[in-house]
Each structure stands twice: as C-alpha cells, then as structure tokens.
Design an enzyme around this catalytic site. Sequence first.
Site, PDB file in Angstrom:
ATOM      1  N   MET A 113       0.708  -1.226   0.115  1.00 51.15           N
ATOM      2  CA  MET A 113       0.141  -0.194  -0.052  1.00 51.15           C
ATOM      3  C   MET A 113       0.925   1.211  -0.083  1.00 51.15           C
ATOM      4  O   MET A 113       0.968   2.052   0.874  1.00 51.15           O
ATOM      5  CB  MET A 113      -1.038  -0.022   1.206  1.00 51.15           C
ATOM      6  CG  MET A 113      -2.000   0.972   1.305  1.00 51.15           C
ATOM      7  SD  MET A 113      -3.331   0.513  -0.008  1.00 51.15           S
ATOM      8  CE  MET A 113      -4.579   1.254   0.647  1.00 51.15           C
ATOM      9  N   GLY A 114       1.746   1.296  -1.029  1.00 52.90           N
ATOM     10  CA  GLY A 114       2.385   2.653  -1.268  1.00 52.90           C
ATOM     11  C   GLY A 114       1.638   3.613  -1.857  1.00 52.90           C
ATOM     12  O   GLY A 114       0.183   3.610  -2.083  1.00 52.90           O
ATOM     13  N   SER A 169       3.578  -5.052 -10.046  1.00 51.48           N
ATOM     14  CA  SER A 169       4.693  -4.766  -9.362  1.00 51.48           C
ATOM     15  C   SER A 169       6.232  -5.017 -10.082  1.00 51.48           C
ATOM     16  O   SER A 169       6.918  -4.551 -10.944  1.00 51.48           O
ATOM     17  CB  SER A 169       4.754  -5.299  -7.929  1.00 51.48           C
ATOM     18  OG  SER A 169       4.646  -6.510  -7.746  1.00 51.48           O
ATOM     19  N   ARG A 170       6.582  -6.524  -9.509  1.00 51.94           N
ATOM     20  CA  ARG A 170       7.659  -7.013 -10.109  1.00 51.94           C
ATOM     21  C   ARG A 170       7.551  -8.408 -10.493  1.00 51.94           C
ATOM     22  O   ARG A 170       6.757  -9.048  -9.617  1.00 51.94           O
ATOM     23  CB  ARG A 170       8.895  -6.581  -9.233  1.00 51.94           C
ATOM     24  CG  ARG A 170       9.635  -5.335  -9.290  1.00 51.94           C
ATOM     25  CD  ARG A 170      10.026  -4.977 -10.667  1.00 51.94           C
ATOM     26  NE  ARG A 170      10.718  -3.518 -10.380  1.00 51.94           N
ATOM     27  CZ  ARG A 170       9.735  -2.557 -10.838  1.00 51.94           C
ATOM     28  NH1 ARG A 170       8.719  -2.529 -11.421  1.00 51.94           N
ATOM     29  NH2 ARG A 170      10.579  -1.152 -10.766  1.00 51.94           N
ATOM     30  N   HIS A 213       4.894  -4.708 -19.797  1.00 55.64           N
ATOM     31  CA  HIS A 213       5.414  -4.036 -18.642  1.00 55.64           C
ATOM     32  C   HIS A 213       5.274  -2.503 -19.101  1.00 55.64           C
ATOM     33  O   HIS A 213       6.035  -1.716 -19.097  1.00 55.64           O
ATOM     34  CB  HIS A 213       7.016  -4.298 -18.557  1.00 55.64           C
ATOM     35  CG  HIS A 213       7.354  -3.687 -17.125  1.00 55.64           C
ATOM     36  ND1 HIS A 213       8.428  -4.270 -16.324  1.00 55.64           N
ATOM     37  CD2 HIS A 213       7.126  -2.955 -16.111  1.00 55.64           C
ATOM     38  CE1 HIS A 213       8.518  -3.811 -15.225  1.00 55.64           C
ATOM     39  NE2 HIS A 213       7.667  -2.801 -15.146  1.00 55.64           N
ATOM     40  N   GLU A 239      12.052 -10.449 -18.170  1.00 53.17           N
ATOM     41  CA  GLU A 239      11.625  -9.881 -19.222  1.00 53.17           C
ATOM     42  C   GLU A 239      12.597  -9.427 -20.269  1.00 53.17           C
ATOM     43  O   GLU A 239      13.735  -9.199 -20.213  1.00 53.17           O
ATOM     44  CB  GLU A 239      10.985  -8.738 -18.704  1.00 53.17           C
ATOM     45  CG  GLU A 239       9.747  -8.731 -17.779  1.00 53.17           C
ATOM     46  CD  GLU A 239       9.214  -7.428 -17.018  1.00 53.17           C
ATOM     47  OE1 GLU A 239       9.812  -6.446 -17.477  1.00 53.17           O
ATOM     48  OE2 GLU A 239       8.476  -7.641 -16.218  1.00 53.17           O
TER      49      GLU A 239
END
Length: 327
Positions: A155-156, A237-238, A286, A267
């Site tokens: 939760m940024g 995210s990642r 991405h 990727e």
Amino acid sequence: MKPYIYITRKLPSEVAEAIQAKYEVGMWGKENIPVPKALLIEEAKKADALLTMLSDPIDESVLNAGDRLKVVANLAVGFDNIDLKTADKRGIAVCNTPDVLTDTTADLTFALLMATARRIVEASELVRQGKWKSWSPLLLAGHDVHHKTIGIVGMGKIGETVAKRATGFDMEILYHNRSRKLEAERNLGAVYSTFEELVSQSDFIVCLTPLTDSTKNLFSREVFRKMKKSAIFINASRGPVIDETALYEALVDKEIAGAGLDVFEKEPISADHPLLKLPNVVALPHIGSSSIETRMTMMRLCLDNIDAVLSGKDPLTVVNKEWKVRV
C-alpha cells in the site's frame, strides 16, 4: 570539456536536445532493444552520468568501469536493477522517478483488473478472428468488479491510488503493508489485514509490493491455494514476487479464476511462455507507466537529476540518501 551523459535507450529528440547545449550526450540508437552489456561498460568508463532503464543491469562491473561516474538516473520508480552498495561505496548518486507515475500506473493496474475480470482480450480476439457467430446468455461471461473485495498487497502511493479508484466501484478494500496507512483507512475506508486474511477473503488480489529479499516468490503455490476459486490475481509490481510455475499450476488446476500480469520474472518473455497459453491470463509488456505524458515527465526528471548532480547540487529524487560525490 563538457561532462558526458550516456542514455541507454533512444529518447525523443526534443528531450535529448534540451541538454545537448550543456553536456555531451551519447545515446543507444534503438528503442526496443537493450544496449549490449559490453557497450554499456565501455560507455560507463567515460561517462559522468548514466540515464538507465529498469531492464539495464547496473551492477558492479558497470559502476566500477570508470572513475568519472557521479550519478545514475533510472527511468522508473524501482531500482532493483542497480547495485546500491557499490554505488554508495563509489559515491554515486542513484535517482529514480517516484510520484510522477503514480496515477498512470494505478490507471493501468485497474484497467488490467477490469480486462481480466470481464475477459476483454478474449472478447476482442473472438471478434477479430471472425468467431462471433451469435449472441448467447453466457457468451464470454466474466466476473463483476463492483461490490467485490479488492485486496492490495503493498500500500504505497500507487496502492493507495488504486484503492481510490476501487471506491468508485463500491468495492470493499483490504490492504497489507509493512506499516498501517491510517489516512487511507480514514479517507478510503481501507481495512488493514494480515497477508493470510487478505489472500483468503479477496475477490481481486492486486500485487504492488516492491521486490525485496522478503517478497521474492511471496506468491507461492501454497498462497494461491488459499485464494478463492473465483479470485483473480493481478501483478503490476515486479515479476519475481510471484512463483510463475505455481501461478500456472493454480490456473490450470482452477484454484483461481484468472490472472492479469504486467510484469514477469524474466523480461521480455518469449511467445512460448506457459502462462501465455492460458486464455484466462491477460499479459502486458510492462507498460504500467506508459502514457506519453508520464513517460515524457519521467525522462525530464531523470535529466533534471543528472543536471543537479553534475552542477554540484542535490538531486531531486535520490534513492541512496548517504551518497557523496567523489572528489
């Protein structure tokens, strides 16, 4: 002699031209192909600054290549591609592009959620391939988004902005984070949950956590088994935060209903990646922050950071706060 900046991807001419009066600028000439590692090291030997992409491995071999490098500006919020310990040791400022891409990435994340839930890609392909023969009650029936429960892991600022969008769909909002976000709880009605509670109770699990040693492979087979069979998993995210084999098995075994992925472990992925064979997976290359407005702003912020350091000033958005330019 002007300081030398090397840029690892082709940028629009108007962006590069803005700094060429003050600096010598070298730039890799291709938009969609990464700069070869050997060439990157050669350029780093003579560079005062590097403007890099998230896909560029800025490791010890790059940072130690020469003795002039003072700043690395990464065109991303994330910086897990950069060896921060070596940068600190060398007195090299590492900068990123926070805040400017928050809304754009949240837009994409929610679009990915909706596309996966409502089977938008499948529906579009049905029409394009000439397979739409008639209307039927359950033709490509998906899942409602409104009034469902969204669980946000990480939760940024982007997570909070996704939560804000969820309020427009009257969703119940759960979140898990290293620290409580009391303002989000007050303003958005978000409810702090343990990771286990969030995973088991959410209809949509949205991963926005940064990649760290503790979050690598956070989403394992065991975690997917705890989700609702109707759950849809979204990752913006990642890639390494997920065990991709576990996700594939969970989808094949119908332990969850679908997945929307903007990132992958390695990727770019190849066309024969197992996840791409599944119709209930929406895969994107991405593009979380990829709007024209935002990417141009990100480029300019990178150059502003570089200009600040090379002018003897503090950069605007430095990651390694203890950096100190070598004398």
